[in-house]
Scaffold this active site. Structure first.
Site, PDB file in Angstrom:
ATOM      1  CG  ASP A  51      -6.290   3.840   6.780  1.00 10.85           C
ATOM      2  OD1 ASP A  51      -8.037   4.312   6.937  1.00 10.85           O
ATOM      3  OD2 ASP A  51      -6.364   5.422   6.478  1.00 10.85           O
ATOM      4  CG  ASP A  87       0.811   1.111   6.501  1.00  9.78           C
ATOM      5  OD1 ASP A  87       1.750   0.334   6.293  1.00  9.78           O
ATOM      6  OD2 ASP A  87       0.990   1.937   6.772  1.00  9.78           O
ATOM      7  CD  GLU A 123      -1.475   1.620   3.244  1.00  7.63           C
ATOM      8  OE1 GLU A 123      -1.949  -0.136   3.708  1.00  7.63           O
ATOM      9  OE2 GLU A 123      -1.511   2.077   4.007  1.00  7.63           O
ATOM     10  CG  ASP A 125      -3.299   2.078   9.147  1.00  9.13           C
ATOM     11  OD1 ASP A 125      -3.404   0.810   8.776  1.00  9.13           O
ATOM     12  OD2 ASP A 125      -3.074   2.624   9.654  1.00  9.13           O
TER      13      ASP A 125
END
Ligand code: 0RA
Length: 634
Positions: free
Chosen positions: A502, A498, A425, A500
């Site tokens: 997102d 990641d 990403e 997290d």
């Protein structure tokens, strides 16, 4: 004459059990969680066979605190009379002799596909303890075993005015990696079975937490309820669920279907209650007849003009939820995972049934029929536009000499078997990954932020997305009607986002695309999720990485909390290339999570829930699974 201590028959039995204990995976597939759960399904399948034969209406499954499991049914009870050839009660033969399952009496349909049907003796051989209790002919009989060997002969222990079989087993914790059962996994499997066995009541209980977790599955509507369940989080295009059944000789077919306003196809096929993930003759018959019937109807009603091409099968299946369930005497299971039905006679049976009954349905329900045809026409227009766009891109890229996307940093190897692609990403993480990688066999494809949610878009829109185009070209397989697994450019497709919210969202978007458009990649086991560390603990100039909160706690316990620095990684970009290589990309050190498609029904449900239109079910799902579904932790 005195009986010898061991007869030749006893030796056959012992050798059989020994073989199972020596190579458990040959019989139950694996000694991991999947194999363990298989034991439960195997025992339950025997009760389900009894229900298929028409003699059992209730099955109770209990997971006990000590990790033993009880399966109880109210069938006829396993026969207890002596089998002449062996000089032993039938129940003991069933529990100790490999493949002795259906030998005593004609039991009609047998559940015996894939890994199923290996027999109770396999479960017995892999159990530290197993106890069977049979209620039959007015009495209760009991026998216990250890690792498949009887502890004592079958014993009559009382009277009974009911019939049935109860089996309790405790899997051998030395054979299995873990003997911890998942309530959810068993529940999902049993719900599916209950849908396929109209009226059968299956209760599941876990005593491992208090109060006990319980679920009861009983569907009077059978596969009609199954389809309702598939469309529960979608908008149905028509109220009435199409239902049809047909019988011929020893085979029967039952189909339920309903269109929804979505763009995906959710057809699940079963043979003798086994999910035939690889399809087979019943699926081919269903698809053929559906395509022909809808085209005939559309032409007859003037909804297709003389000059129009026929509607394509894929267009007609857009937004279709369907269950095709066949039951037959001697199912032939083929294919890589033995989940492809091979019996050729089934194709014609299904074709005729659908051809006849579905055209009746269309004639009798004109407004539903119109909705179905219109949806297929729209889908077909979108597909034609997409095809044209694809051809244009192809021609354009041929002019550009290299057809690979510009942002792909390809590897030098041209051998797909040993090549990997990291889908990353964002450009910054992409940059780190490019520096970190071994360019010999690792390719990097950075994607810009959130890709399109394909659950809510038609194919033309999906293909118009630049990110998705890059992904398709990089992977090399094509999609949809052109998909070809043999053209895959990498056999490891690794999603690296990641750690997290997102990142989780992007990961789910990519998985949704792969699931809906390149499902075979998932079935082939090519798709993985990278596991970047969550924490770095620096201690005496040494970096220690933790991949979960639990692991961090352990590390801190081990090294103490003095003179340390704990860093929580929020993104891949916070790691330098060397760290990224060491923790996440180096095959010697990394862990990859393989994405599998064990339960296609569940996968469909999850993607619909997470990516579909309705908000409520999504929130419920996320709250319920916040802890245990690692890759869906949005
Ligand atoms: C063989 C023959 C008969 C029933 C069964 C097996 C049977 C096996 C299992 C395993 C779990 N539950 C079961 N229930 C029944 C039929 C015997 C007859 O004719 O009465």
């Amino acid at each position: 004459m005195k009986e010898p201590a061991y007869s030749a028959k006893d030796i056959t039995v012992l050798e059989g059990l020994e073989a199972v204990r020596k190579r458990p995976s040959m019989y139950i597939g694996s000694t991991g969680a999947k194999g363990l759960h298989h034991l439960v399904y195997e025992v339950a399948d025997n009760s389900i066979d009894e229900a298929l034969a028409g003699f059992c209406t209730e099955i109770d499954i209990t997971i006990h605190e000590d990790n033993s499991v009880t399966v109880k049914d109210n069938g006829r009870g396993i026969p207890v009379d002596n089998v002449k050839k062996y000089g032993k009660p039938a129940v003991e033969i069933v529990l100790t002799l490999l493949h002795a399952g259906g030998k005593f009496g004609d039991k009609g349909y047998r559940v015996s596909g894939g890994l199923h049907g290996v027999g109770l003796s396999v479960v017995n051989a892999l159990s530290k303890l197993l106890r069977v209790e049979v209620h039959r002919d007015g009495f209760v009989y009991e026998q216990s075993y250890a690792f498949g060997k009887p502890k004592a002969p079958l014993k009559k222990i009382g009277e009974s005015d009911v019939t049935g079989t109860t089996i309790t087993f405790m899997a051998d914790d030395k054979t299995f990696e873990s003997v911890d059962y998942s309530f959810e996994t068993i529940a999902q499997h049993m719900r599916e079975t209950a849908f396929l066995m109209k009226g059968l009541k299956i209760s599941l209980k876990s005593e491992k937490i208090s109060p006990a977790e319980e679920a009861v599955f009983c569907y009077e509507g059978g596969i009609l309820d199954f389809v309702r369940h598939l469309n529960a989080n979608k908008q149905a295009s028509h109220q009435k669920i199409v239902y049809l059944e047909a019988k011929k000789d020893d085979a029967e077919v039952e189909i339920a279907m309903q269109y929804n306003l979505g763009y995906t196809e959710s057809i699940f096929t079963f043979a003798n209650n086994i999910n035939t993930q690889e399809g087979g003759t019943h699926l081919v018959g269903f698809k053929n007849a559906l395509t022909r019937t809808v085209n005939d109807y559309a032409r007859n009603k003037g909804l297709l003009k003389e000059k129009d091409n026929n509607l394509g099968g894929e267009d007609i299946r857009e937004g279709l939820a369907a269950i095709v369930s066949v039951k037959l005497k001697d199912p032939q299971f083929e294919g890589q995972t033995k989940t492809k039905l091979g019996n050729t006679e089934i194709r014609g049976l299904v074709e005729n049934a659908v051809g006849e009954k579905f055209s009746e349905f269309l004639d009798e329900n004109p407004s539903e029929a119109r909705a179905i045809v219109h949806k297929a026409v729209d889908a077909s227009l979108a597909r034609a536009a997409a095809r044209k766009a694809r051809e244009l891109t192809r021609r354009k890229s041929m002019l550009e000499s290299s057809s690979l996307p510009g942002k792909l940093a390809d590897c030098s190897s041209r051998d797909p078997k040993t090549s990997e692609i990291y889908i990353v990403e964002g450009d910054s993480a992409g940059g780190s990954a490019k520096q970190a990688r071994d360019r010999g066999y690792q390719a990097i494809l950075p994607l810009k932020g959130k890709i399109l949610n394909v659950e809510k878009a038609r194919i033309n829109k999906v293909l118009a997305s630049e990110e998705i185009q890059a992904l398709i070209t990089a992977l090399g397989t094509g999609i949809d009607e052109d998909f070809d697994l043999n053209s895959a450019r990498y056999h490891k497709i690794i999603i690296m986002t990641d750690a997290d919210v997102d990142g989780a969202h992007i990961r789910t978007l990519i998985l949704t695309f792969l699931y809906r458009y390149m499902q075979e990649l998932l079935l082939a086991g090519y798709v993985y999720i990278a596991q970047p560390p969550l924490y770095k603990v620096t201690h005496k100039k040494q970096d220690l990485y933790s991949y979960s909160d639990g692991e961090l706690e352990e590390t801190l316990k081990r090294i103490g909390r003095n003179n340390i620095n704990v860093q929580r990684y929020k993104g891949l970009g916070e790691m330098n290339p060397i760290q990224l290589w060491d923790t996440t990309m180096d095959p010697e050190q990394r862990t990859l999570l393989k994405v599998n498609l064990d339960d296609a029904v569940l996968a469909d449900e999850i993607f619909t829930t997470l990516m579909g239109d309705k908000v409520e079910p999504r929130r419920d799902f996320i709250i319920k699974h916040a802890k245990d579904v690692r890759f869906l932790d949005i």
